[in-house]
Design a protein around this motif. Structure first.
Motif, PDB file in Angstrom:
ATOM      1  N   PRO A 264       0.796  -1.232   0.000  1.00 39.85           N
ATOM      2  CA  PRO A 264       0.000   0.000   0.000  1.00 39.85           C
ATOM      3  C   PRO A 264       0.827   1.280   0.000  1.00 39.85           C
ATOM      4  O   PRO A 264       0.437   2.273  -0.626  1.00 39.85           O
ATOM      5  N   ALA A 265       1.975   1.283   0.696  1.00 40.74           N
ATOM      6  CA  ALA A 265       2.781   2.498   0.787  1.00 40.74           C
ATOM      7  C   ALA A 265       3.285   2.962  -0.570  1.00 40.74           C
ATOM      8  O   ALA A 265       3.621   4.140  -0.754  1.00 40.74           O
ATOM      9  N   GLN A 266       3.317   2.070  -1.544  1.00 46.96           N
ATOM     10  CA  GLN A 266       3.798   2.453  -2.867  1.00 46.96           C
ATOM     11  C   GLN A 266       2.896   3.490  -3.542  1.00 46.96           C
ATOM     12  O   GLN A 266       3.342   4.237  -4.412  1.00 46.96           O
ATOM     13  N   LEU A 267       1.638   3.550  -3.127  1.00 50.85           N
ATOM     14  CA  LEU A 267       0.747   4.554  -3.694  1.00 50.85           C
ATOM     15  C   LEU A 267       1.251   5.968  -3.443  1.00 50.85           C
ATOM     16  O   LEU A 267       1.001   6.886  -4.232  1.00 50.85           O
ATOM     17  N   LEU A 268       1.968   6.155  -2.339  1.00 53.99           N
ATOM     18  CA  LEU A 268       2.433   7.494  -1.966  1.00 53.99           C
ATOM     19  C   LEU A 268       3.368   8.084  -3.017  1.00 53.99           C
ATOM     20  O   LEU A 268       3.426   9.310  -3.191  1.00 53.99           O
ATOM     21  N   SER A 269       4.082   7.235  -3.735  1.00 52.71           N
ATOM     22  CA  SER A 269       4.955   7.729  -4.800  1.00 52.71           C
ATOM     23  C   SER A 269       4.375   7.466  -6.182  1.00 52.71           C
ATOM     24  O   SER A 269       4.575   8.264  -7.108  1.00 52.71           O
ATOM     25  N   THR A 270       3.641   6.376  -6.330  1.00 47.14           N
ATOM     26  CA  THR A 270       3.136   5.988  -7.648  1.00 47.14           C
ATOM     27  C   THR A 270       2.047   6.925  -8.153  1.00 47.14           C
ATOM     28  O   THR A 270       2.082   7.368  -9.313  1.00 47.14           O
ATOM     29  N   LEU A 271       1.062   7.249  -7.321  1.00 42.31           N
ATOM     30  CA  LEU A 271      -0.040   8.076  -7.808  1.00 42.31           C
ATOM     31  C   LEU A 271       0.399   9.493  -8.185  1.00 42.31           C
ATOM     32  O   LEU A 271      -0.010  10.005  -9.240  1.00 42.31           O
ATOM     33  N   PRO A 272       1.235  10.165  -7.400  1.00 39.05           N
ATOM     34  CA  PRO A 272       1.715  11.480  -7.861  1.00 39.05           C
ATOM     35  C   PRO A 272       2.502  11.400  -9.169  1.00 39.05           C
ATOM     36  O   PRO A 272       2.380  12.280 -10.027  1.00 39.05           O
ATOM     37  N   GLU A 273       3.297  10.343  -9.317  1.00 36.51           N
ATOM     38  CA  GLU A 273       4.048  10.200 -10.562  1.00 36.51           C
ATOM     39  C   GLU A 273       3.097   9.955 -11.739  1.00 36.51           C
ATOM     40  O   GLU A 273       3.309  10.465 -12.845  1.00 36.51           O
ATOM     41  N   ALA A 274       2.039   9.187 -11.497  1.00 34.76           N
ATOM     42  CA  ALA A 274       1.040   8.951 -12.536  1.00 34.76           C
ATOM     43  C   ALA A 274       0.388  10.259 -12.967  1.00 34.76           C
ATOM     44  O   ALA A 274       0.187  10.511 -14.158  1.00 34.76           O
ATOM     45  N   MET A 275       0.057  11.115 -12.003  1.00 32.45           N
ATOM     46  CA  MET A 275      -0.553  12.406 -12.339  1.00 32.45           C
ATOM     47  C   MET A 275       0.421  13.276 -13.116  1.00 32.45           C
ATOM     48  O   MET A 275       0.025  14.001 -14.041  1.00 32.45           O
ATOM     49  N   ARG A 276       1.688  13.228 -12.746  1.00 36.22           N
ATOM     50  CA  ARG A 276       2.697  14.032 -13.450  1.00 36.22           C
ATOM     51  C   ARG A 276       2.786  13.633 -14.913  1.00 36.22           C
ATOM     52  O   ARG A 276       2.814  14.504 -15.804  1.00 36.22           O
ATOM     53  N   VAL A 277       2.806  12.332 -15.182  1.00 30.97           N
ATOM     54  CA  VAL A 277       2.907  11.869 -16.564  1.00 30.97           C
ATOM     55  C   VAL A 277       1.654  12.244 -17.353  1.00 30.97           C
ATOM     56  O   VAL A 277       1.730  12.689 -18.499  1.00 30.97           O
ATOM     57  N   LEU A 278       0.490  12.078 -16.739  1.00 31.25           N
ATOM     58  CA  LEU A 278      -0.758  12.400 -17.430  1.00 31.25           C
ATOM     59  C   LEU A 278      -0.815  13.859 -17.865  1.00 31.25           C
ATOM     60  O   LEU A 278      -1.385  14.181 -18.912  1.00 31.25           O
ATOM     61  N   THR A 279      -0.235  14.745 -17.083  1.00 32.88           N
ATOM     62  CA  THR A 279      -0.324  16.182 -17.368  1.00 32.88           C
ATOM     63  C   THR A 279       0.925  16.737 -18.040  1.00 32.88           C
ATOM     64  O   THR A 279       1.036  17.956 -18.218  1.00 32.88           O
TER      65      THR A 279
END
Length: 653
Positions: free
Chosen positions: A178-193
């Motif tokens: 679960p802790a991986q979400l803390l880095s994965t989701l922000p990085e996902a948003m960065r790539v999307l935008t």
């Protein structure tokens, strides 16, 4: 200090000093709450980055993401797709309508549900459009291996079927804690935008991990705005590019999809007008060129004769926001001036360097303005002679179009005539969605974009089945906007994936789907005949299997697409004449819900060719003389292909 354990993992993580500073959620619940507070900002306009989630729920995600959306999706609508690939296409349509500033997420169950999304991911990445995918994955703890729908790898035990997303994704991850979400989701948003990196973002969710609990920091759920910046090119690039252009006598602009994403249409028109430079359009750039006598229309294999004529002799090609795929460049055979130079304005270095171009890396609108200022300062302008050639090229295009739109004795109405009726009935408030088949040539070559209709042209991946769900996604994004959303497809695409019409009915979202019925994949027939000779079409028409030959060369199939569409809840019409089609279009525009118009057209009637070369894998040996002749002609065409040496600054040594 608070010590928490993720369910079924047994790994303790000290994450917060104060229990009040954490929020205990499952992985799925945390994803839903996180996505609801992510925003994008483009030119001062803020909006929700992830506007909702498409989902087909099975054992892999029904008690994971489905539960999270149900309990914590306060302002997070769920759309019930009917096919997993279609969900991604709907997200692509939403992203295109939102100018890449917003998109939809998609989730599918483990196994075939998730791998069905691969073609959609490839389409998004190829078209540089943001989509966010959450494919369910195998059980992380492996206690029950092999689990339902698991593809076992005998050596690489950490590989699952979802690894097939890797080559079609711009960002890929698998959450194993679960802790991986803390880095994965922000990085996902960065790539999307990120205009350079955007595409399919894939975050795989093992089934047990979706329900694993964790104390997430409250700060993780703080609303965040992701800024989509306009970045200018460096001064040296602008200076040197302007110097290359000022030496050109016969320049040509190519308007790609980047013109639309940058909202650079007005700046492109001004640039073209001030210097007398003609504009041609790619698929993604269709309709983004100026409504002036300097617009030559489509370029390349499905281009106009006028645009290709000017391209043949161009000494400087200025590309704006295009990746220059082979249809546009006629497989690197279109630009025949021995001294031709290329200047490529693009946000990404990867695309900006194609065909040996001199790169101008940054925002299209800013950099067109920067180049315009420099060229104005030196008094640059094309000659009257060149402008006369441009006018002659436009006349040649109009003559061909006039020929193609005529009624041919003894034939059904043509595909071109159907497109012409639609062209005359649409306005700047409407949108047109298409992506594969013979309609591609019809719209690219013959559509007059001066009415301002916005065109969503998916031809980077040319994915059949994209169009109807993309049209629905477009309508979801523009639900409050006036005007119609038209989807233009062939019967081949309809039979592949019509079921999102059910979703359109379910969501009460009106789209008008126009189906060109020519009883087969007829746009491939001319290619087969060209390479194999008359009568060499194979497997492209809807025919019964013949008892005599054992092949599919029997009677033409009879079917009723309109009746099928009506059975899914759509208003539907079958038409065989221009007058019937026009009347049906009027009734469809007046209808309240989704509508389908079937236009039965002459199967062998296509637009006039332009002589452009397209490199495909032609057979180099055969027992048939006509096939060998076709192969010889193809090899002759390859002789026009060129290697374009790097365009360098005038003072480069």
């Amino acid at each position: 200090m608070t010590s928490t354990a993720a369910a079924d993992i047994g790994t303790e993580v000290n994450i917060a000093a104060d229990k009040k500073a954490v929020r205990r959620r499952t992985v799925a619940q945390a994803i839903v709450e996180y996505l609801q507070v992510q925003y994008s900002e483009l030119d001062g306009e803020q909006r929700r980055l992830i506007a909702g989630m498409y989902g087909i729920f099975g054992h892999g995600n029904s008690v994971g993401l489905a539960q999270g959306i149900d309990e914590y999706g306060v302002d997070f609508p769920h759309f019930q797709g009917k096919n997993e690939q279609s969900m991604v296409h709907a997200a692509i349509g939403f992203a295109k309508a939102s100018n890449r500033a917003a998109t939809l997420a998609c989730t599918a169950s483990a196994g075939p549900g998730s791998t069905n999304m691969v073609s959609g991911a490839a389409t998004a990445t190829t078209n540089r459009l943001p989509v966010l995918l959450f494919p369910a994955d195998i059980i992380n703890n492996r206690f029950g291996d092999p689990v339902l729908q698991q593809i076992e790898h005998p050596v690489e035990r950490d590989v699952s079927a979802n690894d097939c997303f890797r080559p079609v994704s711009r960002y890929f991850d698998r959450i194993t804690h679960p802790a991986q979400l803390l880095s994965t989701l922000p990085e996902a948003m960065r790539v999307l935008t990120d205009p350079v990196e955007t595409g399919a973002v894939v975050v795989c969710l093992p089934q047990d991990i979706q329900g694993a609990e964790f104390d997430f920091p409250e700060s993780f759920f703080t609303p965040r705005v992701w800024h989509i910046r306009r970045r200018p090119a460096v001064e040296d690039e602008l200076r040197d590019a302007a110097e290359i252009i000022r030496n050109a006598k016969r320049p040509l602009l190519i308007a790609g999809g980047g013109v639309r994403y940058s909202k650079a249409q007005e700046e492109l028109a001004r640039f073209s007008s001030e210097f007398g430079i003609p504009v041609s359009e790619t698929y993604a750039g269709k309709g983004s060129g100026p409504s002036t006598d300097l617009n030559l229309g489509a370029l390349g294999v499905t281009g106009t004769v006028g645009a290709n004529e000017i391209a043949d002799g161009a000494d400087c090609v200025i590309t704006v926001g295009s990746r220059l795929q082979d249809f546009i460049t006629a497989s690197h055979s279109l630009f025949q001036n021995p001294d031709v130079k290329f200047v490529n304005l693009n946000v990404g270095s990867f695309d900006a360097h194609k065909m040996g171009s001199f790169p101008v890396i940054g925002d299209a609108r800013l950099n067109l303005a920067g180049l315009r200022e420099r060229l104005t300062a030196v008094g640059y302008s094309t000659s009257d002679e060149f402008r006369s050639d441009i006018a002659d090229a436009r006349k040649a295009t109009l003559e061909v179009r006039k020929h193609d739109l005529q009624a041919f004795p003894g034939e059904l109405m043509s595909q071109a005539q159907v497109i012409d009726v639609l062209n005359k009935r649409t306005t700047s408030q409407d949108a047109l969605i298409l992506g594969s088949g013979g309609v591609v040539e019809g719209i690219h070559k013959a559509w007059d974009p001066s009415n301002g209709t916005e065109i969503h042209f998916e031809y980077a991946n040319s994915c059949m089945g994209h169009e109807i769900p993309a049209g629905l996604g477009y309508r979801i994004a523009r639900d409050d906007a006036p005007g119609e959303v038209y989807v233009l497809i062939g019967d081949g695409t309809y039979f592949m994936q019509p079921t999102e019409l059910v979703t359109a009915v379910q969501e009460r979202k009106k789209i008008i789907t126009i189906v060109i019925d020519n009883r087969g994949h007829q746009c491939i027939w001319p290619l087969q005949v060209a390479k194999g000779g008359p009568g060499r079409e194979f497997g492209t028409q809807y025919r019964e299997r013949s008892k005599e030959s054992g092949r599919l060369d029997g009677a033409v199939l009879e079917f009723d697409i309109a009746a099928n569409a009506a059975s899914m809840g759509c208003a539907a019409w079958s038409t065989t004449t221009v007058e019937e089609f026009s009347a049906a279009l009027t009734e469809a525009q007046e209808a309240e819900g989704p509508a389908v118009i079937v236009a039965r057209v002459e199967p062998w009637r296509y637009l006039s060719g332009n002589g452009a070369f397209w490199d495909v894998g032609a057979p180099m040996t055969s027992e048939r003389p006509a096939t060998l002749e076709g192969a010889a002609k193809h090899l002759k065409g390859r002789e026009r292909q060129r290697f374009y040496a790097a365009t360098t600054a005038p003072d480069a040594r």
